[in-house]
Write a protein that holds these residues in place. Structure first.
Motif, short mmCIF file in Angstrom:
data_model
loop_
_atom_site.label_atom_id
_atom_site.label_comp_id
_atom_site.label_asym_id
_atom_site.label_seq_id
_atom_site.Cartn_x
_atom_site.Cartn_y
_atom_site.Cartn_z
N SER A 61 50.40 -32.06 17.83
CA SER A 61 51.11 -31.02 17.08
C SER A 61 52.62 -31.20 17.20
O SER A 61 53.39 -30.28 16.95
CB SER A 61 50.69 -29.62 17.56
OG SER A 61 50.93 -29.48 18.95
N ARG A 62 53.04 -32.40 17.59
CA ARG A 62 54.45 -32.79 17.61
C ARG A 62 54.49 -34.32 17.52
O ARG A 62 53.48 -34.99 17.78
CB ARG A 62 55.13 -32.34 18.89
CG ARG A 62 54.45 -32.88 20.16
CD ARG A 62 55.34 -32.83 21.37
NE ARG A 62 54.66 -33.19 22.61
CZ ARG A 62 54.41 -34.44 22.99
NH1 ARG A 62 54.76 -35.47 22.22
NH2 ARG A 62 53.78 -34.68 24.12
N PRO A 63 55.64 -34.89 17.17
CA PRO A 63 55.74 -36.36 17.16
C PRO A 63 55.61 -36.94 18.57
O PRO A 63 55.96 -36.28 19.56
CB PRO A 63 57.14 -36.61 16.59
CG PRO A 63 57.52 -35.36 15.88
CD PRO A 63 56.86 -34.24 16.64
N ILE A 64 55.14 -38.15 18.65
CA ILE A 64 55.03 -38.84 19.93
C ILE A 64 56.44 -39.05 20.50
O ILE A 64 57.39 -39.32 19.76
CB ILE A 64 54.29 -40.20 19.77
CG1 ILE A 64 53.99 -40.82 21.13
CG2 ILE A 64 55.05 -41.15 18.85
CD1 ILE A 64 53.07 -42.03 21.05
N ARG A 65 56.58 -38.88 21.81
CA ARG A 65 57.89 -39.04 22.45
C ARG A 65 58.17 -40.51 22.75
O ARG A 65 57.26 -41.34 22.88
CB ARG A 65 57.91 -38.27 23.77
CG ARG A 65 57.74 -36.78 23.66
CD ARG A 65 57.59 -36.22 25.06
NE ARG A 65 57.44 -34.78 25.08
CZ ARG A 65 56.91 -34.12 26.10
NH1 ARG A 65 56.47 -34.77 27.16
NH2 ARG A 65 56.81 -32.80 26.05
N CYS A 71 52.72 -46.40 26.33
CA CYS A 71 51.77 -47.15 25.51
C CYS A 71 52.08 -48.64 25.57
O CYS A 71 51.19 -49.47 25.81
CB CYS A 71 51.84 -46.67 24.06
SG CYS A 71 50.78 -45.27 23.65
N THR A 72 53.34 -48.99 25.34
CA THR A 72 53.74 -50.40 25.33
C THR A 72 53.44 -51.08 26.65
O THR A 72 52.94 -52.20 26.70
CB THR A 72 55.24 -50.52 25.00
OG1 THR A 72 55.48 -49.95 23.70
CG2 THR A 72 55.69 -51.97 24.98
N ALA A 73 53.72 -50.37 27.73
CA ALA A 73 53.47 -50.93 29.06
C ALA A 73 51.99 -51.23 29.29
O ALA A 73 51.65 -52.13 30.07
CB ALA A 73 53.98 -49.97 30.13
N ASN A 74 51.12 -50.50 28.59
CA ASN A 74 49.68 -50.69 28.75
C ASN A 74 49.05 -51.47 27.60
O ASN A 74 47.83 -51.47 27.44
CB ASN A 74 48.99 -49.34 28.89
CG ASN A 74 49.32 -48.66 30.22
OD1 ASN A 74 49.43 -49.31 31.24
ND2 ASN A 74 49.48 -47.34 30.18
N GLY A 75 49.91 -52.10 26.77
CA GLY A 75 49.40 -52.97 25.71
C GLY A 75 49.08 -52.28 24.41
O GLY A 75 48.54 -52.91 23.49
#
Length: 342
Positions: free
Chosen positions: A84-88, A95-99
């Motif tokens: 219910s809000r944009p991803i921070r 996310c990037t750190a985990n691929g």
């Protein structure tokens, strides 16, 4: 939902057969309690009309859903996070750190945050300043920053009912909480002059903003970590309570709840679509592109979700309270092209 009818164009996006090589046979979705009812409707209709199992849709809040989403890629991780809000930025970094690098952001429409009390209770005409002065831990009186001791709503605004201040608000893991803090509490802090007074008292701007959004801990503001059904249950047991809800939940519980106005505007799909209602927000879900082709039906489900027949102004999601996105066609094109965030 079996009575919902679709045109050939809507059914075409889910007509493909399930692939035998799929690693997992059910799409897994988690996140926002606001998006939950919409995702549940789409999942049920998708399962009834497609050669794919009904997706598993869970709640838990925007922050919780995105945390799960960013745990990694593979069949042991979820495919979609409702929000219910944009991803921070920090969440994208996790996310990037985990691929999890290729993320599709899908805006499904708009919703409004409403403030409702028991249907038998009095009428409320709120302003952001009234909410700030009712719930903020620190307020300004006679030019001085003091602890908030207001007990009744008419103490913060004489035009409001003489009813005790008791607010059930979304917990910090919910995206609704952030919108509430930004568009109601923070706006009320500025509107009331408290932000200026905090700075004048010696706080820097960051400290003043934190003071604005730090809420009372004396029982007047109660965090609700569950979904809106828990908030409704609290009001039913404490009839003087005011709950913070999504518009769609309120519209499906008008026999139990009465909605208040904000700045004289009654929340509705019309006032949200026009921008007249001041406390509205876009709703999203996020998709792992890496799972498309690996999890059967994922692309078909995403396209089905944003089809005109589902998310358009005459679809079942609009009937449930979703304000259709005027730029839905652009979203549909981005989904068809599997466009990822930059």
């Amino acid at each position: 939902m079996s009575t919902v009818k679709f045109t050939v164009s809507a059914l075409a996006v889910i007509a493909a057969s399930a692939t035998a090589a799929a690693a997992r046979d059910q799409i897994q979705v988690s996140g926002s309690s606001t998006v939950l009812p919409y995702a549940t409707i789409v999942a049920e209709v998708f399962g009834e009309n497609a050669d794919f199992p009904v997706p598993v849709v869970e709640s838990g809040g925007t922050g919780s859903g995105l945390q799960k989403f960013c745990e990694g890629v593979g069949e042991n991780t979820i495919d979609i996070a409702n929000a219910s809000r944009p991803i921070r930025d920090a969440e994208r970094e996790a996310c990037t750190a985990n691929g999890v690098t290729d993320i599709m952001e899908v805006r499904i429409g708009y919703d409004g945050i409403v403030f409702a009390n028991a249907a038998a209770g009095p009428d409320f005409a709120y302003t952001p300043a009234a909410w700030f002065n009712a719930l903020s831990a620190k307020v300004v009186k006679d030019g001085k920053v003091v602890d908030n001791t207001a007990a009744n709503w008419n103490e913060v605004n004489p035009d409001l009912p003489e009813q005790e201040i008791l607010a059930f608000i979304p917990g910090t893991k919910h995206g609704t909480r952030e919108v509430f803090e930004e568009k109601v509490i923070m706006a009320g802090c500025e509107e009331s002059g408290a932000m200026e007074a905090f700075v004048a008292s010696g706080m820097d701007e960051d400290a003043a903003e934190e003071a604005c959004t730090t809420l009372r801990t004396d029982g007047r503001a109660v965090d609700i970590d569950g979904d809106y059904t828990e908030t409704l249950a609290r009001i039913e047991s404490s009839p003087n309570g005011i709950g913070v809800f999504g518009l769609s939940f309120f519209e499906n519980n008008t026999d139990k709840l009465k909605v208040g106005t904000i700045n004289g505007v009654t929340p509705s799909t019309e006032t949200i679509a026009s921008g007249e209602y001041p406390v509205s927000r876009p709703l999203f879900f996020y998709v792992k592109k890496a799972h498309i082709g690996q999890i059967q039906g994922l692309q078909e489900f995403v396209e089905f979700f944003v089809s005109d027949e589902l998310a358009g102004p005459d679809g079942p999601l609009a009937e449930y309270g979703l304000v259709s996105d005027p730029e839905l066609a652009a979203t549909q094109e981005a989904v068809a092209n599997q466009t990822v965030m930059q």
